[in-house]
Write a protein that holds these residues in place. Sequence first.
Motif, PDB file in Angstrom:
ATOM      1  N   LEU A 502       0.814  -1.268   0.041  1.00 51.67           N
ATOM      2  CA  LEU A 502      -0.016   0.182  -0.014  1.00 51.67           C
ATOM      3  C   LEU A 502       0.877   1.298   0.110  1.00 51.67           C
ATOM      4  O   LEU A 502       0.579   2.403  -0.664  1.00 51.67           O
ATOM      5  CB  LEU A 502      -0.900   0.176   1.003  1.00 51.67           C
ATOM      6  CG  LEU A 502      -1.938   1.010   1.193  1.00 51.67           C
ATOM      7  CD1 LEU A 502      -2.933   0.866   0.286  1.00 51.67           C
ATOM      8  CD2 LEU A 502      -2.679   0.589   2.625  1.00 51.67           C
ATOM      9  N   ILE A 503       1.867   1.381   0.666  1.00 50.07           N
ATOM     10  CA  ILE A 503       2.997   2.476   0.473  1.00 50.07           C
ATOM     11  C   ILE A 503       3.375   2.552  -0.672  1.00 50.07           C
ATOM     12  O   ILE A 503       3.521   3.784  -1.244  1.00 50.07           O
ATOM     13  CB  ILE A 503       4.071   2.156   1.602  1.00 50.07           C
ATOM     14  CG1 ILE A 503       3.590   2.092   3.183  1.00 50.07           C
ATOM     15  CG2 ILE A 503       5.031   3.015   1.525  1.00 50.07           C
ATOM     16  CD1 ILE A 503       4.587   1.747   3.921  1.00 50.07           C
ATOM     17  N   ALA A 504       3.931   1.500  -1.253  1.00 49.21           N
ATOM     18  CA  ALA A 504       4.452   1.603  -2.911  1.00 49.21           C
ATOM     19  C   ALA A 504       3.434   1.996  -3.701  1.00 49.21           C
ATOM     20  O   ALA A 504       3.616   2.944  -4.541  1.00 49.21           O
ATOM     21  CB  ALA A 504       4.841  -0.050  -3.245  1.00 49.21           C
ATOM     22  N   ALA A 505       2.004   1.750  -3.403  1.00 47.79           N
ATOM     23  CA  ALA A 505       0.947   2.023  -4.371  1.00 47.79           C
ATOM     24  C   ALA A 505       0.787   3.628  -4.233  1.00 47.79           C
ATOM     25  O   ALA A 505       0.464   4.484  -5.133  1.00 47.79           O
ATOM     26  CB  ALA A 505      -0.374   1.607  -4.048  1.00 47.79           C
ATOM     27  N   TYR A 506       0.890   4.010  -2.765  1.00 44.78           N
ATOM     28  CA  TYR A 506       0.635   5.526  -2.509  1.00 44.78           C
ATOM     29  C   TYR A 506       1.683   6.346  -3.272  1.00 44.78           C
ATOM     30  O   TYR A 506       1.606   7.397  -3.915  1.00 44.78           O
ATOM     31  CB  TYR A 506       0.535   5.830  -1.067  1.00 44.78           C
ATOM     32  CG  TYR A 506       0.590   7.253  -0.666  1.00 44.78           C
ATOM     33  CD1 TYR A 506      -0.815   7.632  -0.431  1.00 44.78           C
ATOM     34  CD2 TYR A 506       1.561   7.959  -0.598  1.00 44.78           C
ATOM     35  CE1 TYR A 506      -0.742   8.971   0.047  1.00 44.78           C
ATOM     36  CE2 TYR A 506       1.462   9.066  -0.154  1.00 44.78           C
ATOM     37  CZ  TYR A 506       0.225   9.799   0.327  1.00 44.78           C
ATOM     38  OH  TYR A 506       0.092  11.193   0.594  1.00 44.78           O
ATOM     39  N   ILE A 507       2.923   6.002  -3.095  1.00 44.05           N
ATOM     40  CA  ILE A 507       4.377   6.769  -3.820  1.00 44.05           C
ATOM     41  C   ILE A 507       4.051   6.819  -5.202  1.00 44.05           C
ATOM     42  O   ILE A 507       4.101   7.825  -6.069  1.00 44.05           O
ATOM     43  CB  ILE A 507       5.469   5.908  -3.542  1.00 44.05           C
ATOM     44  CG1 ILE A 507       5.765   5.916  -1.901  1.00 44.05           C
ATOM     45  CG2 ILE A 507       6.633   6.666  -4.196  1.00 44.05           C
ATOM     46  CD1 ILE A 507       7.037   5.394  -1.428  1.00 44.05           C
ATOM     47  N   ALA A 508       3.523   5.423  -6.049  1.00 48.01           N
ATOM     48  CA  ALA A 508       3.451   5.679  -7.185  1.00 48.01           C
ATOM     49  C   ALA A 508       2.212   6.623  -7.678  1.00 48.01           C
ATOM     50  O   ALA A 508       2.354   7.218  -8.744  1.00 48.01           O
ATOM     51  CB  ALA A 508       2.914   4.023  -7.738  1.00 48.01           C
ATOM     52  N   ALA A 509       1.151   6.596  -6.953  1.00 47.36           N
ATOM     53  CA  ALA A 509       0.072   7.579  -7.166  1.00 47.36           C
ATOM     54  C   ALA A 509       0.592   8.971  -7.059  1.00 47.36           C
ATOM     55  O   ALA A 509       0.273   9.829  -8.099  1.00 47.36           O
ATOM     56  CB  ALA A 509      -1.095   7.366  -6.367  1.00 47.36           C
ATOM     57  N   PHE A 510       1.418   9.194  -6.213  1.00 50.55           N
ATOM     58  CA  PHE A 510       1.890  10.780  -6.060  1.00 50.55           C
ATOM     59  C   PHE A 510       2.699  11.002  -7.160  1.00 50.55           C
ATOM     60  O   PHE A 510       2.566  12.050  -7.683  1.00 50.55           O
ATOM     61  CB  PHE A 510       2.634  10.816  -4.758  1.00 50.55           C
ATOM     62  CG  PHE A 510       3.042  12.324  -4.085  1.00 50.55           C
ATOM     63  CD1 PHE A 510       2.010  12.648  -3.136  1.00 50.55           C
ATOM     64  CD2 PHE A 510       3.952  12.925  -4.807  1.00 50.55           C
ATOM     65  CE1 PHE A 510       2.189  13.915  -2.738  1.00 50.55           C
ATOM     66  CE2 PHE A 510       4.150  14.227  -4.313  1.00 50.55           C
ATOM     67  CZ  PHE A 510       3.113  14.663  -3.274  1.00 50.55           C
ATOM     68  N   ILE A 511       3.666  10.094  -7.876  1.00 49.11           N
ATOM     69  CA  ILE A 511       4.416  10.282  -9.024  1.00 49.11           C
ATOM     70  C   ILE A 511       3.475  10.598 -10.150  1.00 49.11           C
ATOM     71  O   ILE A 511       3.647  11.468 -10.870  1.00 49.11           O
ATOM     72  CB  ILE A 511       5.394   9.196  -9.141  1.00 49.11           C
ATOM     73  CG1 ILE A 511       6.330   9.291  -7.683  1.00 49.11           C
ATOM     74  CG2 ILE A 511       6.198   9.420 -10.419  1.00 49.11           C
ATOM     75  CD1 ILE A 511       7.450   8.126  -7.952  1.00 49.11           C
ATOM     76  N   LEU A 512       2.629   9.665 -10.262  1.00 47.52           N
ATOM     77  CA  LEU A 512       1.518   9.795 -11.386  1.00 47.52           C
ATOM     78  C   LEU A 512       0.612  11.433 -11.295  1.00 47.52           C
ATOM     79  O   LEU A 512       0.693  11.749 -12.549  1.00 47.52           O
ATOM     80  CB  LEU A 512       0.559   8.624 -11.361  1.00 47.52           C
ATOM     81  CG  LEU A 512       1.156   7.421 -11.647  1.00 47.52           C
ATOM     82  CD1 LEU A 512       0.089   6.243 -11.558  1.00 47.52           C
ATOM     83  CD2 LEU A 512       1.907   7.425 -13.176  1.00 47.52           C
ATOM     84  N   ILE A 513       0.463  11.647 -10.232  1.00 43.69           N
ATOM     85  CA  ILE A 513      -0.225  13.115  -9.949  1.00 43.69           C
ATOM     86  C   ILE A 513       0.290  14.118 -10.326  1.00 43.69           C
ATOM     87  O   ILE A 513       0.533  14.980 -11.238  1.00 43.69           O
ATOM     88  CB  ILE A 513      -0.496  13.395  -8.651  1.00 43.69           C
ATOM     89  CG1 ILE A 513      -1.714  12.366  -8.490  1.00 43.69           C
ATOM     90  CG2 ILE A 513      -1.175  14.648  -8.213  1.00 43.69           C
ATOM     91  CD1 ILE A 513      -2.311  12.196  -6.742  1.00 43.69           C
ATOM     92  N   PHE A 514       2.071  14.052 -10.093  1.00 42.30           N
ATOM     93  CA  PHE A 514       2.923  14.968 -10.389  1.00 42.30           C
ATOM     94  C   PHE A 514       3.113  15.022 -12.060  1.00 42.30           C
ATOM     95  O   PHE A 514       3.321  16.074 -12.621  1.00 42.30           O
ATOM     96  CB  PHE A 514       4.135  14.826  -9.632  1.00 42.30           C
ATOM     97  CG  PHE A 514       5.344  15.788  -9.931  1.00 42.30           C
ATOM     98  CD1 PHE A 514       5.509  17.079  -9.706  1.00 42.30           C
ATOM     99  CD2 PHE A 514       6.412  15.422 -10.932  1.00 42.30           C
ATOM    100  CE1 PHE A 514       6.286  17.895 -10.245  1.00 42.30           C
ATOM    101  CE2 PHE A 514       7.478  15.802 -11.159  1.00 42.30           C
ATOM    102  CZ  PHE A 514       7.431  17.433 -11.001  1.00 42.30           C
ATOM    103  N   ALA A 515       3.109  13.939 -12.595  1.00 40.05           N
ATOM    104  CA  ALA A 515       3.508  13.718 -13.963  1.00 40.05           C
ATOM    105  C   ALA A 515       2.562  14.186 -14.764  1.00 40.05           C
ATOM    106  O   ALA A 515       2.812  14.702 -15.850  1.00 40.05           O
ATOM    107  CB  ALA A 515       3.876  12.228 -14.189  1.00 40.05           C
ATOM    108  N   TYR A 516       1.415  13.793 -14.446  1.00 37.24           N
ATOM    109  CA  TYR A 516       0.053  14.074 -15.429  1.00 37.24           C
ATOM    110  C   TYR A 516      -0.605  15.262 -14.938  1.00 37.24           C
ATOM    111  O   TYR A 516      -1.349  15.729 -15.944  1.00 37.24           O
ATOM    112  CB  TYR A 516      -0.859  12.717 -15.485  1.00 37.24           C
ATOM    113  CG  TYR A 516      -0.148  11.533 -16.251  1.00 37.24           C
ATOM    114  CD1 TYR A 516       0.224  11.527 -17.553  1.00 37.24           C
ATOM    115  CD2 TYR A 516       0.541  10.761 -15.564  1.00 37.24           C
ATOM    116  CE1 TYR A 516       0.757  10.513 -18.128  1.00 37.24           C
ATOM    117  CE2 TYR A 516       1.296   9.694 -16.124  1.00 37.24           C
ATOM    118  CZ  TYR A 516       1.348   9.554 -17.424  1.00 37.24           C
ATOM    119  OH  TYR A 516       1.827   8.431 -17.846  1.00 37.24           O
TER     120      TYR A 516
END
Length: 810
Positions: A502-516
């Motif tokens: 779940l931590i890994a999914a949160y970090i990935a979601a944060f990166i996607l938000i920044f990217a898109y």
Amino acid sequence: MTENPVSPSRFLLLQLPIAAGAGAFFTIRFGLNIPLWLLPAVFLPAAILGLFERSRSLALLLVPLCSFITAAQRATHLSPPSDSTNIANRIKITTEAGITGIVREMVVHDRERAVVVIDCERIILKKGRDEACRGRLRLTLWGKISEDITPGDRIMARARLRPADTIMTPGVVDFRTRLAARGIWTTGTVRKGLLIKLSDPGHSRSPVIMITRARQKLAATINAAVSDQTTAAIYRALLIGDNSGISPKTRKTFTHTGTIHLLAISGMHIGIIFLGLTLLLRGLMLSRPVMLLRFDSWKIAALGAMPIVFIYALLAGLKPPVFRAAIMIAVLIYALSSDRRHHILAAIGLAATVIILTFPASIMSASFQLSFAAVTAIIISWQRLSPWLERLAPVNRVSRFIISAALAGIAAQAGTLPFSLYHFNMISPLGVPVTIALIPLLCLWALPLGLTALALGPILPTTAATILKTGSLGIKIATTITTALAANPNAVLFAPTPPLFLIAAYIAAFILIFAYLKKPAPFLIAMILLPFIFIAVNSLTPVLTRDINPDPRTVFLDIGPGSATIIFTPGGKTWIVDGGGMKSKKFDPGAMIIAPFLFRQGISRLDGVVITHPHADHYNGLGTVMAIFKPQSLWINGRRGDQNYRRLIARAEKNGVRIKKAHAGEIIFREKDARLECLKDGDSGRDTNSASLVLLYRRDGRNMLLPGDIPPPIQARLANNNILPRCDIILAPHHGSPAYFNAAFFTATAAKTVVISKGSNNTIAPGWYTGGWKKGGNLWITSDHGTVETRMSAAGIRVRLPYGNRFRPR
């Protein structure tokens, strides 16, 4: 600030810390052993390929591998030393000995004790043998220690030495690894008056010793100027990074208001110091106009401030946030002074790589993770929100500061959320507004005045003391604010430990938000909503998992000299039988051991608690546990107990917990094929131990006996009256004490598996070894094996050790 175009070298500085962190993590966590020859075998081809322009991309691919190998090699120092003369190999069991050595670190004083770390020189064992000895030793002296003992002094002490120990319970801080990171494998306790300073000096000219000695003198200056102990402790934490004197009460108030990070020297503190020094040096240059014609005043001032910043970082103990901020500032100043384009994320990557390679164990620490998560989140959020702030154009600077601080706080809280929950299991809704309120008091008032006072101390001691007292007013106001707000029961919310996926999914979601999400408004909305989604999913995950695949088991916690048993029922409920251990003003077994374990298992509420008898080692951790996990019922034996026990019962009753007295033959809970019943109540027995409840847990035709601390006469009575059934698992009465072993009792139970919950210094009855039980086979001891998990089913009994079947050094 201008961004660098995409280039392999820029991404390299982001790949290096990932590779270094992986090398350190796998070495520390799994004992990865990489041969030393592998580093030159990879580095030399990378260096050769880097000489040719066409093969430089391939060379850059090998550089992260070099970082991985180097970090793994650096992390091997966390393994026990092999040198036979090292004190870690001299002291295998608890031993009384004389020791001589050089004080290595700053002597730490608090309200209860003093801690001295020494480099050993000589050791005197039994029969007066005086032998050479090496290695680092941590000595604890209960009470005050002479103020004139400073780093570099040679001391002699008579101490009770033992291998460094830790509580081996999932979710609990591993203190042994923390000590190993500092090169400490042995600890000792000194009785008052048995530690003296010798007349001959130690290695006082060592640079490290000189810095730590200066740090201790600064601490003494603060203590002399500020009479209030709480304020002085916070001032020492703000100015020199010494947080040892902060009381648990003060720490709790700042933690519950989400402002504990302000009491640690971080990037904000280093940035304020750097900015202040740069402005001061540039002001001095402005007084000489001729210099402005020859040099760039801002560059010269910034370069002149850097050495002072690094000296201060050394005085502050070079903790990860301090080291990270100093390296980042150095990289950015280098880029500024050489007119190079720079990218701040690359500076963060470089800082993380240097810290991991220097202190590999820091990758596992909350300080490292929170520090880099916060600053990275603030920076990438600022890149999206800065255009919106420029268009907003507040009327005055105060409004702009408040808005900017609020956005930075939201970004930092969003970035650190998964790591905060993983390490501390709490969220403070007040964190952002209270931080904004305290920054002017602590960072813009107390901190600058304190630094000014320390600089003037050697020249104008009276003026410095007055300035320190003036600065302490900001600390007192901040403490008053946090104390008032922390009294609100809704000031902090507790949550279970999030799983790694779940931590890994949160970090990935944060990166996607920044990217898109390029526009500020959608990015800000997504950044605010993401933490709420994470908290909701984290809260639901344990419940759904428990309903789909319940894991019925009984866990005997390694809690030191005490007892705590957790029963996870087939229906997904959680019960605690006893919960206590060694307790002091700085150590609460409930907050430090039981609660972290429950959080790690995904537990947010308890169904019930049972206290077999009112002795502190069976109940003194339950106050914190019941306040956090709010059980529905509390079962007791009806005895009055001491004042602390009565206060615990009264507080539970006030909070709506149903208090029930258990009677012999009563079923405490029943569900499916499992039940917990009381075989003996508290009405029989003259003393507290004799009045212990005796509990029987049945499941799938298997029996587990929890007899509290009943003495041999009560054991014999139960055996003779045919009350005891045949048992598959039994928790040894009174922690396996020699005076509490009764052969008839254990013959009647015919126990196949025995668990002894005890501390490392407690002795156990020889009968456990002569009665047919084999240590590590069907005899499990928490002080040796750590936390013990048992599973009863129709198929048989299974025992699992979360830390593996290994013994502690004894």
